[in-house]
Write an enzyme that holds these catalytic residues in place. Structure first.
Site, mmCIF file in Angstrom:
data_model
loop_
_atom_site.group_PDB
_atom_site.id
_atom_site.type_symbol
_atom_site.label_atom_id
_atom_site.label_comp_id
_atom_site.label_asym_id
_atom_site.label_seq_id
_atom_site.Cartn_x
_atom_site.Cartn_y
_atom_site.Cartn_z
ATOM 1 N N ASP A 113 0.862 -1.170 0.000
ATOM 2 C CA ASP A 113 0.000 0.000 0.000
ATOM 3 C C ASP A 113 0.910 1.236 0.000
ATOM 4 O O ASP A 113 2.102 1.146 0.327
ATOM 5 C CB ASP A 113 -0.892 -0.028 1.245
ATOM 6 C CG ASP A 113 -1.752 1.212 1.385
ATOM 7 O OD1 ASP A 113 -2.379 1.621 0.392
ATOM 8 O OD2 ASP A 113 -1.763 1.786 2.490
ATOM 9 N N ASP A 144 -0.105 5.163 0.950
ATOM 10 C CA ASP A 144 -0.314 6.108 2.042
ATOM 11 C C ASP A 144 -0.391 5.390 3.386
ATOM 12 O O ASP A 144 -1.201 4.477 3.563
ATOM 13 C CB ASP A 144 -1.602 6.907 1.820
ATOM 14 C CG ASP A 144 -1.558 7.718 0.539
ATOM 15 O OD1 ASP A 144 -1.091 8.859 0.583
ATOM 16 O OD2 ASP A 144 -1.972 7.186 -0.515
ATOM 17 N N ASP A 169 -1.677 -0.743 5.862
ATOM 18 C CA ASP A 169 -2.077 -0.256 7.187
ATOM 19 C C ASP A 169 -3.585 -0.186 7.355
ATOM 20 O O ASP A 169 -4.063 0.373 8.342
ATOM 21 C CB ASP A 169 -1.480 1.134 7.436
ATOM 22 C CG ASP A 169 -2.123 2.202 6.563
ATOM 23 O OD1 ASP A 169 -2.290 1.944 5.348
ATOM 24 O OD2 ASP A 169 -2.468 3.273 7.082
#
Length: 213
Positions: A9, A11, A163
């Site tokens: 991922d 961001d 996250d």
């Protein structure tokens, strides 16, 4: 079997973009005569793409596709003001350079590419899968499966690192292992995962390089 393919991922995992996302969002809110949001609140809104970010930040009656486009315009102006690599991520990338790695993000492709190139990440990733209007976004598995095809990898030896629960859901649906990054902005929504990184430095412990230097 130790993973040999790493799907990241963007961001909150590879980069800390929260300051610039907050700036752009608060500029939009200011234009609409709405109060600003603290970074901690914005962190809870990200993870599902720009449309959902703006939808969550605005009152229902104020939301529109036009406001999403305005946010993206503002963000493009400020997306590299304060955005930096997450601490420790560069160490992981350097030690795994040359291995199969991809970025899988819900961020628009043109913005993703600009950030990756500006931060010097383009040397590490063989594939960049971002929102382009053609593929569904995470948590749909298609972005993950697309990355595996481009890397010529199998799901059995890949791990989705992120996250947010959208990363975990996408990885689970695609049949790859998952690693939850607790140092990011999101939450796991109570989902099970294969690995957990409390800090970005944990990633090298979890996935040591075969030939570290």
């Amino acid at each position: 079997m130790q993973p040999d393919t790493f799907l990241f991922d963007l961001d909150g995992t590879l980069i800390d973009s929260l300051p610039d996302l907050t700036t752009a969002l608060n500029l939009l809110l200011s234009e609409l005569s709405l109060p600003p949001l603290p970074r901690e609140t914005v962190a809870q809104l990200v993870g599902d793409g720009a449309t959902m970010l703006v939808r969550r930040a605005l009152p229902e009656k104020a939301f529109s596709a036009q406001q999403v486009q305005r946010f993206l315009s503002l963000y493009q102006e400020h997306m590299l003001d304060e955005t930096r690599l997450m601490p420790g991520i560069d160490d992981f990338l350097m030690k795994h350079q040359g291995e199969k790695m991809a970025v899988v993000t819900n961020k628009p492709y043109d913005l993703t590419l600009a950030i990756i190139c500006e931060l010097g990440l383009d040397a590490f990733f063989c594939a960049i899968i971002a929102a382009d209007g053609k593929l569904p976004k995470k948590p749909h598995p298609q972005p993950v499966l697309r990355a595996l095809r481009e890397l010529e990898s199998s799901s059995e030896t890949a791990v989705m690192i992120g996250d947010h629960h959208t990363d975990l859901r996408a990885g689970l649906a695609a049949g790859v292992k998952t690693c939850f990054c607790a140092f990011g902005y999101g939450n796991d929504d109570g989902l099970a995962y294969d690995y957990r990184a409390e800090t970005s430095s944990d990633l090298l412990r979890l996935f040591p390089a075969e030939n570290p230097w």
